[in-house]
Scaffold this active site. Sequence first.
Site, mmCIF file in Angstrom:
data_model
loop_
_atom_site.group_PDB
_atom_site.id
_atom_site.type_symbol
_atom_site.label_atom_id
_atom_site.label_comp_id
_atom_site.label_asym_id
_atom_site.label_seq_id
_atom_site.Cartn_x
_atom_site.Cartn_y
_atom_site.Cartn_z
ATOM 1 N N ASP A 180 10.523 47.242 34.991
ATOM 2 C CA ASP A 180 10.483 47.741 33.611
ATOM 3 C C ASP A 180 9.069 47.711 33.058
ATOM 4 O O ASP A 180 8.631 48.645 32.368
ATOM 5 C CB ASP A 180 11.406 46.900 32.728
ATOM 6 N N GLU A 194 12.621 56.576 37.769
ATOM 7 C CA GLU A 194 11.165 56.472 37.768
ATOM 8 C C GLU A 194 10.503 57.846 37.838
ATOM 9 O O GLU A 194 9.359 57.984 38.236
ATOM 10 C CB GLU A 194 10.681 55.621 38.947
ATOM 11 N N ASP A 251 6.526 60.997 39.926
ATOM 12 C CA ASP A 251 7.443 60.002 40.483
ATOM 13 C C ASP A 251 6.618 58.800 40.931
ATOM 14 O O ASP A 251 5.628 58.950 41.658
ATOM 15 C CB ASP A 251 8.225 60.570 41.656
#
Length: 361
Positions: free
Chosen positions: A254, A280, A237
């Site tokens: 992004d 994410e 993560d």
Amino acid sequence: MHALFKSLRLADNPEQRREYSRYLALRMGPMIHALTLVGALAYLVAVVASTLVRHSPLPLWLRLAPLLPLLLVASSTRHVRQPRLLSALTLLCILLLEIGINLNGFGDMRGHSMVLPGLLLPVASSVIWLGRWDFVAAMLLCALGPLPLLLFGRLDGVQVFQYLVYMTVAIALSTVLRAFMARTLFEQFRLEHQLREQANTDGLTGLLLRNRFLELARSAMAELHHQQQPACMLFLDADHFKQINDQYGHAAGDAALIALAAAMRRQMRQDDLIGRIGGEEFAMLLPGNNLEQARQRAEQLRQSIHEIRRPDGPLTVSIGIAECSPRCCDDIEALLARADQAMRQAKNAGRNRVVCSPDDC
């Protein structure tokens, strides 16, 4: 016309070439079965018809001898979907038909009986060949099949010339038909492959989507359990990722995800699987790696990602590890959940670190 005969290129990936061969066998298998069956029945009709219109020095049972293996080949092609075996059976069918043509042409040395089969076989079979060399071998069989009749028959030069002209025209027509068929199937394969990729991969990072990752991971785990091999799951993560989107916009977020995915691919080995589980969040299955090996690889991955620059500093990740032992293993969802729990412990411990599941440590 030049574009038609331009080579059909696949990626330099042996697995993709094998996939294309399997695709051709799956799509063309029913047509090959139908044509081989029609060929066997047509041969039976031809033998019976020739018996009614002329006398042959060979007994009927001998001229019918190729029929049984023809029917067996036609029956076998119904269920075979292995590319090499399917090609071999189809070539065997052509060979048997050529033998039958010679048996039925024996004693009729005027040459008329061989012209029509010589023309029909290449054209009728042109669209069923899986590979280029299968097609070349088949055309050679069709062209050289009547050779015994040409060599031992009482044929004049006009009849031989007629046969050569007809065979040249037939093979040229077959080549064009086969080229159109091959290009059509290749374009269909490429389109279907692209659609599957779009359905199974994340458009931003190019990694597997959650459902596809779990499907492939489940299959890999079953194979590992059969082989008594370990495996580990990494759950990653990105730390403080919402802060990037809020302060610098989604374009910056992004870009960070794309760079993170690229770093994971660089660490990827042949049998590894990587998927984007959430916004994410990422998962990585490491087949054949025990806990210590997975810990080392996770640490290398964390350091590699730390070298990525985001607008406010280095990009960091929290990584959780869960191990699946060879003798006893959770299902893939449970393994992923344990890795997720370990990742949350890494978050609570200060982020930018690797933590293994309490059940494994």
